[in-house]
Motif scaffolding. Structure first.
Motif, PDB file in Angstrom:
ATOM      1  N   GLU A  20       4.250   7.106  -6.186  1.00  0.00           N
ATOM      2  CA  GLU A  20       3.587   6.367  -5.115  1.00  0.00           C
ATOM      3  C   GLU A  20       2.339   7.124  -4.638  1.00  0.00           C
ATOM      4  O   GLU A  20       1.279   6.541  -4.473  1.00  0.00           O
ATOM      5  CB  GLU A  20       4.542   6.141  -3.932  1.00  0.00           C
ATOM      6  CG  GLU A  20       3.878   5.396  -2.786  1.00  0.00           C
ATOM      7  CD  GLU A  20       4.766   5.206  -1.579  1.00  0.00           C
ATOM      8  OE1 GLU A  20       4.663   4.137  -0.963  1.00  0.00           O
ATOM      9  OE2 GLU A  20       5.549   6.124  -1.248  1.00  0.00           O
ATOM     10  N   ARG A  21       2.465   8.425  -4.437  1.00  0.00           N
ATOM     11  CA  ARG A  21       1.321   9.212  -3.941  1.00  0.00           C
ATOM     12  C   ARG A  21       0.197   9.306  -4.978  1.00  0.00           C
ATOM     13  O   ARG A  21      -0.968   9.184  -4.641  1.00  0.00           O
ATOM     14  CB  ARG A  21       1.790  10.613  -3.565  1.00  0.00           C
ATOM     15  CG  ARG A  21       2.550  10.626  -2.261  1.00  0.00           C
ATOM     16  CD  ARG A  21       2.771  12.013  -1.728  1.00  0.00           C
ATOM     17  NE  ARG A  21       3.607  11.924  -0.542  1.00  0.00           N
ATOM     18  CZ  ARG A  21       4.627  12.716  -0.291  1.00  0.00           C
ATOM     19  NH1 ARG A  21       4.938  13.680  -1.125  1.00  0.00           N
ATOM     20  NH2 ARG A  21       5.339  12.563   0.803  1.00  0.00           N
ATOM     21  N   ARG A  46       2.270   4.779   1.057  1.00  0.00           N
ATOM     22  CA  ARG A  46       2.546   5.374   2.374  1.00  0.00           C
ATOM     23  C   ARG A  46       1.614   6.561   2.573  1.00  0.00           C
ATOM     24  O   ARG A  46       1.505   7.430   1.712  1.00  0.00           O
ATOM     25  CB  ARG A  46       4.011   5.813   2.414  1.00  0.00           C
ATOM     26  CG  ARG A  46       4.470   6.358   3.733  1.00  0.00           C
ATOM     27  CD  ARG A  46       5.995   6.569   3.663  1.00  0.00           C
ATOM     28  NE  ARG A  46       6.535   7.017   4.921  1.00  0.00           N
ATOM     29  CZ  ARG A  46       7.089   8.213   5.105  1.00  0.00           C
ATOM     30  NH1 ARG A  46       7.174   9.060   4.097  1.00  0.00           N
ATOM     31  NH2 ARG A  46       7.555   8.539   6.278  1.00  0.00           N
ATOM     32  N   GLN A  47       0.954   6.610   3.708  1.00  0.00           N
ATOM     33  CA  GLN A  47       0.016   7.690   3.994  1.00  0.00           C
ATOM     34  C   GLN A  47       0.703   8.897   4.634  1.00  0.00           C
ATOM     35  O   GLN A  47       0.267  10.021   4.458  1.00  0.00           O
ATOM     36  CB  GLN A  47      -1.102   7.183   4.918  1.00  0.00           C
ATOM     37  CG  GLN A  47      -1.936   6.076   4.301  1.00  0.00           C
ATOM     38  CD  GLN A  47      -2.572   6.465   2.983  1.00  0.00           C
ATOM     39  OE1 GLN A  47      -3.209   7.504   2.884  1.00  0.00           O
ATOM     40  NE2 GLN A  47      -2.369   5.663   1.953  1.00  0.00           N
ATOM     41  N   GLU A  48       1.771   8.631   5.368  1.00  0.00           N
ATOM     42  CA  GLU A  48       2.492   9.700   6.044  1.00  0.00           C
ATOM     43  C   GLU A  48       3.175  10.590   5.015  1.00  0.00           C
ATOM     44  O   GLU A  48       3.720  10.106   4.020  1.00  0.00           O
ATOM     45  CB  GLU A  48       3.522   9.088   6.990  1.00  0.00           C
ATOM     46  CG  GLU A  48       4.152  10.083   7.932  1.00  0.00           C
ATOM     47  CD  GLU A  48       5.104   9.416   8.908  1.00  0.00           C
ATOM     48  OE1 GLU A  48       6.031  10.102   9.336  1.00  0.00           O
ATOM     49  OE2 GLU A  48       4.925   8.222   9.206  1.00  0.00           O
ATOM     50  N   THR A  49       3.164  11.909   5.235  1.00  0.00           N
ATOM     51  CA  THR A  49       3.731  12.841   4.257  1.00  0.00           C
ATOM     52  C   THR A  49       5.120  13.339   4.634  1.00  0.00           C
ATOM     53  O   THR A  49       5.722  14.065   3.859  1.00  0.00           O
ATOM     54  CB  THR A  49       2.798  14.050   4.067  1.00  0.00           C
ATOM     55  OG1 THR A  49       2.609  14.682   5.336  1.00  0.00           O
ATOM     56  CG2 THR A  49       1.461  13.626   3.473  1.00  0.00           C
ATOM     57  N   GLY A  55      -0.342   5.158  -6.335  1.00  0.00           N
ATOM     58  CA  GLY A  55      -0.415   4.084  -5.357  1.00  0.00           C
ATOM     59  C   GLY A  55       0.730   3.093  -5.430  1.00  0.00           C
ATOM     60  O   GLY A  55       0.857   2.230  -4.582  1.00  0.00           O
ATOM     61  N   PRO A 115       0.827  -1.208   0.000  1.00  0.00           N
ATOM     62  CA  PRO A 115       0.000   0.000   0.000  1.00  0.00           C
ATOM     63  C   PRO A 115       0.864   1.262   0.000  1.00  0.00           C
ATOM     64  O   PRO A 115       1.982   1.262   0.520  1.00  0.00           O
ATOM     65  CB  PRO A 115      -0.811  -0.109   1.293  1.00  0.00           C
ATOM     66  CG  PRO A 115      -0.076  -1.078   2.144  1.00  0.00           C
ATOM     67  CD  PRO A 115       0.691  -1.975   1.224  1.00  0.00           C
TER      68      PRO A 115
END
Length: 170
Positions: free
Chosen positions: A58-59, A5-8, A62, A3
């Motif tokens: 990635e952002r 990465r959600q953290e920025t 995905g 998945p």
């Protein structure tokens, strides 16, 4: 199938690669490649600063494979023009840059393979450079050296700057 990465916050290059592609890909492909390009520790390199396009893939998509597929599809739809790789280096290696610069300068303007022992700024804004062979004065100096070497060279001329440079880990 990792998945996104959600953290920025920023991430080191090594963590990004291992998380996205695995330890073996990092060990066998990325570390040697990055070592040759940046000559730095991938644990200390920012992925956002060194490989921003991968972070954006990635952002936005995905994953890296989806991002590359989209990028290639867009290139195929473009009107043509040059398509360059993400990694480009001179055919003769990075030393070809130094060789090309040296070839264009007058022979007395450059000294290759001559270790610099110290650089000191004199009161009249002239730079005094001391090598193993001689001491010479110049109107300006460009230093391109790893921070520990630069710290040692500047110790005589600017102890405070040398101390700051010695603190930099590369």
């Amino acid at each position: 199938f990792v998945p996104a990465r959600q953290e920025t916050s920023d991430e080191c290059l090594q963590n990004f690669v291992v998380r996205r592609l695995g330890q073996e890909t990092y060990d066998r492909l990325v570390q040697p490649l990055i070592g040759g390009i940046y000559t730095a520790d991938p644990q200390k390199l920012s992925v956002a600063a060194t490989m921003k396009q991968f972070v954006e893939m990635e952002r936005k998509h995905g994953g890296l494979i989806r991002g590359m597929r989209k990028r290639l599809a867009n290139e195929e739809k473009s009107d043509g023009g040059a398509r360059y790789s993400m990694f480009v280096a001179p055919r003769g290696g990075m030393s070809a840059i130094v060789d090309a610069i040296a070839a264009r300068l007058p022979s007395e303007a450059i000294r290759l393979n001559t270790p610099v022992r110290s650089i000191e700024r004199l009161p009249n804004n002239i730079w005094q450079v001391t090598t193993d062979e001689a001491t010479a004065s110049f109107d300006g100096v460009i230093m391109a050296a790893p921070s520990p070497a630069a710290a040692q060279i500047l110790q005589t001329g600017d102890a405070a700057l040398a101390a700051d440079l010695a603190q930099i880990q590369y």
